[in-house]
Design an enzyme around this catalytic site. Structure first.
Site, short mmCIF file in Angstrom:
data_model
loop_
_atom_site.label_atom_id
_atom_site.label_comp_id
_atom_site.label_asym_id
_atom_site.label_seq_id
_atom_site.Cartn_x
_atom_site.Cartn_y
_atom_site.Cartn_z
N SER A 285 45.37 39.52 47.55
CA SER A 285 44.29 38.53 47.51
C SER A 285 42.98 39.19 47.12
CB SER A 285 44.12 37.87 48.88
OG SER A 285 43.49 38.78 49.79
N ASP A 286 42.08 38.42 46.53
CA ASP A 286 40.71 38.89 46.41
C ASP A 286 40.14 39.01 47.83
OD1 ASP A 286 38.30 39.69 45.35
OD2 ASP A 286 38.18 38.06 43.90
N GLN A 287 39.08 39.78 47.97
CA GLN A 287 38.57 40.07 49.31
C GLN A 287 38.08 38.81 50.01
OE1 GLN A 287 35.64 43.17 49.46
NE2 GLN A 287 35.34 43.02 51.66
N ALA A 289 39.78 36.02 50.25
CA ALA A 289 40.31 34.78 49.67
C ALA A 289 41.29 34.07 50.60
CB ALA A 289 40.97 35.06 48.32
#
Length: 745
Positions: A285-287, A289
């Site tokens: 995941s993006d940070q 997300a």
């Protein structure tokens, strides 16, 4: 009694030794008895053996430590002798925030090179530095943020809106150009060893992610509403290329897609990536997300359901803002029957397959990459030379009235003004390596050291690129009596970067006033040098007779000054091409929240641009001739053609040969025109070469009504030249040739 006591003590010692041996074998885990350390076994068998030994808690701990700050590293599993692992490393234009590193041009500049080979070379150099530093860090037990081997790059989002803050991280607006450069980057990062990968690529941000960051709404809660056709023809192709190149990772994005958060989107992560493309890597995941699935998108109501939604969709690893994050609830979700144990094991298997292929569980002497040493790579002469070469190839000559450049004479007094003339940090893009001042030449320093016989007068005029406080007097003083004026303007990370959109495309603050003052005060010829990513409204400079040349430099990093003076003096002949359209104004651009492609990019817009995609000038001139194509091909064939190119000018130089397709008889909606092949070549003055180029079958295809790629029978028009064709005319336009090719079953 004494004999019994002595025997008891002997037995105690014996059993203690046995227990110690067992502990060493099972606890220390370095025994070759573990099949996952047996290098003769297939990768899949080794991974299965390792993962089958893990408890649910151990698997959860691996999935919930994705890298950033307190969220990393993934913890050691001491009983198996498995070390910690750091998943968070930035490799965009160099090794970021991990100590000294060579700085290469930002991605948008790399796209402007239109050169697969240098894209590969730069990625390989970055990978060498990342691996060399990781060898050093792990040898000292350091597994901190940015020290690992798993890169969060390349960024493959489409530059669909000029205002988006992260345009600088992309490869521009074209799915084909982005796909080719994605392939180069992934292969460069991961290396060409038959057994091991050097680092692993992580293509992001997956998907339909291209603004807004913060204007007019937050990226954390934004829902991108996109048609299936636009999704598959614009936002997915470059990620498919990433998967086909063998990337070990995707990063799912912050936004929702048609109401479903990307990191909980089974259609995206499983149905498309894994089932359609056979992507076998992991999804991180993006940070934050995963947290945003619940807190920003309100797609779920609690941490357990949020973890279940993400894991069941195909997310394997959470990069979180907190140590106690959403994926720490995976165990509870399994116990409640919301995630199967097999699903968890599949996710963890993808993580350990990556670590296996990086060589973590093999003897170090088997892996050529474990021998890389920081002293051989960080700012090595070859890497500095490559950084300069990449910078030179990235620079785009937008204007050159009456061949003003290269400079033909010595100037007594040169004025150098603008907020970018001597600020090293402003020359670097977002997610750039830590600036190493000893290797950076700013424009002012480079000009001063090159034009030693000229008097150099300088003024920044503004304290920073925002230029909200303008010192007009200093600019007037610097330009007074000058024989030539160089004005260095642009944006910088304070104006366009992650979390930071632009409200317009104007030159920031008082920069336009600075430019006008510099030009009108000196009456001398002026050169405008730009440092930016997204397009700028420089129509005043384009139309000004006193602004004789305009050079687009993007964010070149450490080689900014040297690259500039080599072009000014003619030591290097520029051939960069714009990887995105520069609109005349925002009136022709849809709202940033509108994800239709209608009216966007060269593929769909009918508006007259300030500068078109693929545009760039040279000090020399080229003539195209003898375009030879087959009259007819089948729907299963590639299209191979020949084209002759002649350097008809006075200078040696590069030319970017561009091939475009127009579908003349398609039964489904298609782009107005599509780049399908390009090749950067070098030609000496008055020399000719004949190229054989191929448009692959995939890029002849159109998307059917049931959303399958298929080459239609009918007629396509192939354009070949040094720029985007004017498809409103069927005549030869500005040395762009064309031929029609019939496609049959």
């Amino acid at each position: 009694y004494g004999c019994v006591q002595k025997m008891a003590k002997s037995l105690l010692v014996f059993y203690s030794i046995v227990i110690l041996i067992v502990a060493l074998a099972a606890g220390n885990g370095r025994s070759e008895d573990y099949p996952f350390r047996n290098t003769s076994l297939p990768w899949d068998e080794r991974v299965k053996d390792l993962v089958d030994r893990l408890t649910l808690d151990e698997m959860v701990a691996q999935m919930s430590h994705g890298g950033a700050e307190l969220n990393g590293p993934a913890p050691a599993i001491e009983r198996l002798g498995i070390n910690p692992y750091q998943w968070g490393t930035e490799c965009l234009s160099g090794d970021v925030r991990a100590g000294p590193a060579t700085s290469f041009p930002q991605s948008i500049g790399m796209a402007a090179t239109f050169n697969y080979d240098i894209g590969y070379a730069v990625a390989k150099a970055i990978s060498d530095e990342v691996r060399a530093k990781n060898n050093n860090y792990t040898a000292h037990g350091n597994y901190g943020f940015h020290t690992g081997l798993s890169c969060w790059s390349p960024v493959l989002n489409i530059l669909r809106d000029p205002r988006w803050g992260r345009n600088q991280e992309t490869y521009g607006e074209c799915p084909f150009l982005s796909s080719m450069l994605a392939d180069a980057n992934v292969r460069g990062l991961q290396g060409n060893d038959k057994r091991y990968i050097e680092t692993n690529a992580g293509c992001k941000h997956f998907d339909v992610h291209g603004g807004p960051e913060n204007i007019p709404v937050s990226r954390f809660s934004f829902n991108a509403v996109v048609s299936e056709r636009d999704w598959r023809t614009t936002f997915l192709p470059q990620f498919e290329a990433c998967a086909k190149a063998g990337s070990f990772s995707f990063m799912c994005s912050y936004n929702s897609i048609n109401g479903v958060p990307a990191c909980a989107n089974k259609k995206l992560l499983t149905d498309i990536a894994r089932n359609e493309w056979n992507f076998t890597g992991y999804v991180v995941s993006d940070q934050g997300a995963i947290e945003n699935i619940m807190y920003a998108h309100h797609y779920t109501n609690n941490s357990v359901d949020t973890a279940a939604a993400a894991v069941n969709a195909g997310t394997c690893l959470e990069d979180a803002n907190y140590e106690k994050n959403i994926f720490s609830y995976i165990g509870q979700a399994v116990n409640e029957g919301k995630i199967s144990n097999d699903t968890v094991k599949d996710a963890v298997s993808r993580l350990f397959m990556t670590r296996m292929r990086l060589g973590e569980f093999d003897p170090p002497d088997m892996n050529p990459y474990t021998k890389l040493n920081v002293n051989d790579y960080i700012q090595s002469p070859s890497h500095r030379a490559l950084a300069l070469n990449a910078t030179l190839q990235s620079m785009v000559l937008l204007k050159n009235d009456n061949f003003f450049l290269p400079l033909q004479k010595q100037y007594n007094t040169m004025a150098v003004v603008g907020p970018f003339i001597d600020d090293p940090t402003a020359l670097f893009g977002d997610y750039a390596p830590d600036p190493m001042i000893q290797y950076i030449l700013t424009p002012l320093k480079a000009i001063s050291s090159t034009f030693t016989k000229s008097k150099i007068q300088s003024a920044s005029g503004c304290s920073d690129p925002k230029c909200q406080s303008y010192d007009k007097d200093s600019v007037l003083k610097a330009t007074s009596g000058a024989d030539i004026v160089l004005v260095c303007l642009g944006t910088g990370n304070s104006i366009e970067s992650e979390g930071n959109d632009r409200a317009d495309i104007n030159l920031p603050g008082s920069q336009l006033q600075l430019l006008q003052d510099a030009v009108s005060n000196s009456k001398a010829p002026a050169i405008l040098v730009l440092y930016n990513a997204g397009p700028l409204d420089i129509s005043w400079a384009k139309n000004s007779q006193n602004v004789r040349a305009i050079i687009e430099s993007f964010f070149p990093g450490q080689s900014a000054g040297e690259g500039l003076v080599q072009i000014l003096t003619g030591k290097y002949n520029p051939a960069g091409r714009l990887p995105n359209t520069w609109p005349t104004s925002l009136s022709s651009v849809p709202a940033i929240t509108n994800y239709t492609m209608e009216g966007r990019t060269y593929r769909y817009s009918t508006a007259t641009p300030l500068y078109p995609f693929g545009y760039g000038l040279s000090f020399t001139s080229f003539r195209y001739s003898q375009l030879n194509t087959p009259v007819q091909i089948t729907t299963k064939d590639d299209l191979t053609f020949k084209i002759s190119v002649t350097n008809t000018g006075m200078y040696n130089g590069d030319e970017v040969v561009q091939g475009y397709i127009q579908w003349l008889s398609s039964q489904v909606p298609v782009p107005r025109v599509q780049l399908v092949v390009f090749k950067r070549i070098f030609l000496e003055s008055n020399k000719e070469t004949t190229l054989t180029l191929t448009v692959t079958n995939r890029w002849l295809a159109t998307l059917t009504t049931d959303y399958k790629w298929m080459v239609e029978p009918g007629t396509v028009r192939l354009f070949v030249g040094g720029q985007l064709p004017d498809i409103s005319s069927t005549d030869k336009v500005l040395d762009v040739l064309h031929k029609d090719v019939k496609i049959v079953y």
